[in-house]
Design a protein around this motif. Structure first.
Motif, PDB file in Angstrom:
ATOM      1  N   LEU A   1       0.821  -1.213   0.000  1.00 51.65           N
ATOM      2  CA  LEU A   1       0.000   0.000   0.000  1.00 51.65           C
ATOM      3  C   LEU A   1       0.855   1.263   0.000  1.00 51.65           C
ATOM      4  CD1 LEU A   1      -2.993  -0.860   2.348  1.00 51.65           C
ATOM      5  CD2 LEU A   1      -3.055  -0.372  -0.095  1.00 51.65           C
ATOM      6  N   THR A   2       1.969   1.231   0.692  1.00 49.42           N
ATOM      7  CA  THR A   2       2.872   2.382   0.707  1.00 49.42           C
ATOM      8  C   THR A   2       3.442   2.625  -0.691  1.00 49.42           C
ATOM      9  OG1 THR A   2       3.415   2.005   3.023  1.00 49.42           O
ATOM     10  CG2 THR A   2       4.964   3.332   1.756  1.00 49.42           C
ATOM     11  N   GLU A   3       3.862   1.553  -1.348  1.00 45.38           N
ATOM     12  CA  GLU A   3       4.381   1.711  -2.711  1.00 45.38           C
ATOM     13  C   GLU A   3       3.284   2.145  -3.673  1.00 45.38           C
ATOM     14  OE1 GLU A   3       6.813  -0.704  -6.163  1.00 45.38           O
ATOM     15  OE2 GLU A   3       6.813  -1.508  -4.120  1.00 45.38           O
ATOM     16  N   LEU A   4       2.080   1.619  -3.501  1.00 45.46           N
ATOM     17  CA  LEU A   4       0.956   2.041  -4.334  1.00 45.46           C
ATOM     18  C   LEU A   4       0.679   3.523  -4.138  1.00 45.46           C
ATOM     19  CD1 LEU A   4      -1.391   1.417  -6.255  1.00 45.46           C
ATOM     20  CD2 LEU A   4      -2.722   0.738  -4.243  1.00 45.46           C
ATOM     21  N   ASN A   5       0.724   3.976  -2.894  1.00 41.92           N
ATOM     22  CA  ASN A   5       0.528   5.390  -2.585  1.00 41.92           C
ATOM     23  C   ASN A   5       1.563   6.249  -3.312  1.00 41.92           C
ATOM     24  OD1 ASN A   5      -0.589   7.637  -1.313  1.00 41.92           O
ATOM     25  ND2 ASN A   5       0.729   7.419   0.470  1.00 41.92           N
ATOM     26  N   SER A   6       2.820   5.828  -3.307  1.00 39.68           N
ATOM     27  CA  SER A   6       3.894   6.566  -3.993  1.00 39.68           C
ATOM     28  C   SER A   6       3.627   6.627  -5.492  1.00 39.68           C
ATOM     29  CB  SER A   6       5.240   5.908  -3.753  1.00 39.68           C
ATOM     30  OG  SER A   6       5.571   5.960  -2.401  1.00 39.68           O
ATOM     31  N   ARG A   7       3.219   5.504  -6.068  1.00 39.42           N
ATOM     32  CA  ARG A   7       2.941   5.471  -7.506  1.00 39.42           C
ATOM     33  C   ARG A   7       1.762   6.388  -7.862  1.00 39.42           C
ATOM     34  NH1 ARG A   7       3.740   0.324 -10.724  1.00 39.42           N
ATOM     35  NH2 ARG A   7       5.670  -0.546  -9.926  1.00 39.42           N
ATOM     36  N   LEU A   8       0.748   6.409  -7.010  1.00 39.46           N
ATOM     37  CA  LEU A   8      -0.412   7.248  -7.277  1.00 39.46           C
ATOM     38  C   LEU A   8      -0.084   8.731  -7.146  1.00 39.46           C
ATOM     39  CD1 LEU A   8      -3.131   5.081  -5.527  1.00 39.46           C
ATOM     40  CD2 LEU A   8      -2.906   5.494  -7.981  1.00 39.46           C
ATOM     41  N   GLU A   9       0.782   9.069  -6.213  1.00 38.59           N
ATOM     42  CA  GLU A   9       1.212  10.464  -6.091  1.00 38.59           C
ATOM     43  C   GLU A   9       1.985  10.906  -7.324  1.00 38.59           C
ATOM     44  OE1 GLU A   9       3.329  10.920  -2.424  1.00 38.59           O
ATOM     45  OE2 GLU A   9       1.498  10.882  -1.224  1.00 38.59           O
ATOM     46  N   MET A  10       2.797  10.017  -7.877  1.00 33.23           N
ATOM     47  CA  MET A  10       3.546  10.344  -9.088  1.00 33.23           C
ATOM     48  C   MET A  10       2.638  10.444 -10.314  1.00 33.23           C
ATOM     49  SD  MET A  10       6.952   8.021  -8.385  1.00 33.23           S
ATOM     50  CE  MET A  10       7.374   7.980 -10.101  1.00 33.23           C
ATOM     51  N   ALA A  11       1.539   9.691 -10.318  1.00 33.94           N
ATOM     52  CA  ALA A  11       0.619   9.672 -11.452  1.00 33.94           C
ATOM     53  C   ALA A  11      -0.264  10.923 -11.496  1.00 33.94           C
ATOM     54  CB  ALA A  11      -0.264   8.433 -11.402  1.00 33.94           C
ATOM     55  N   ARG A  12      -0.361  11.637 -10.361  1.00 33.30           N
ATOM     56  CA  ARG A  12      -1.229  12.830 -10.333  1.00 33.30           C
ATOM     57  C   ARG A  12      -0.620  13.979 -11.046  1.00 33.30           C
ATOM     58  NH1 ARG A  12      -3.128  13.881  -4.389  1.00 33.30           N
ATOM     59  NH2 ARG A  12      -1.945  12.131  -3.678  1.00 33.30           N
TER      60      ARG A  12
END
Length: 119
Positions: free
Chosen positions: A108-119
């Motif tokens: 979930l932490t890595e997913l959160n990082s990926r989603l922040e980069m995708a914004r």
């Protein structure tokens, strides 16, 4: 008498094996990202980590993946749109037994990082 005692012991032993597993407790996050984006990034993340996607349904907001190596974990992801954010619930299983939520926290932490980069 001895046969009856052995039969009773065997019945108790088998009854102990038939207990139901405890309910799964998912690790939960809420992020201001559309559910579809969460599912796409989750697919990419899990495949990059060696998981095989068994089921993915964007309409239902569900994804299920299994690790392609021993000991055989299964990850279930559910995404719900809360109007302003996506509620992400991730649960891990080994066989039919749910695992502690702390096991999926790194995902979930890595997913959160990926989603922040995708914004």
């Amino acid at each position: 008498m001895r046969a009856g005692l052995m039969a009773a012991g065997l019945a108790l032993w088998l009854a102990g094996c038939a207990t139901t597993p405890p309910p799964a407790i998912p690790a939960v996050r809420e992020l201001p990202v559309p559910p579809r984006t969460v599912l796409v990034e989750s697919l990419d993340l899990l495949m990059a980590r060696g998981y095989v996607i068994r089921h993915a349904d964007a309409a239902l907001g569900r994804l299920e993946a299994v690790i392609a190596r021993w000991p055989g974990y299964r990850v279930k992801l559910e995404v719900q749109d809360s109007g302003t954010a996506s509620r992400i619930a991730m649960t891990a299983y080994r066989g039919n037994r749910p695992l502690p939520p702390s096991l999926v926290e790194p995902l979930l932490t890595e997913l959160n990082s990926r989603l922040e980069m995708a914004r």
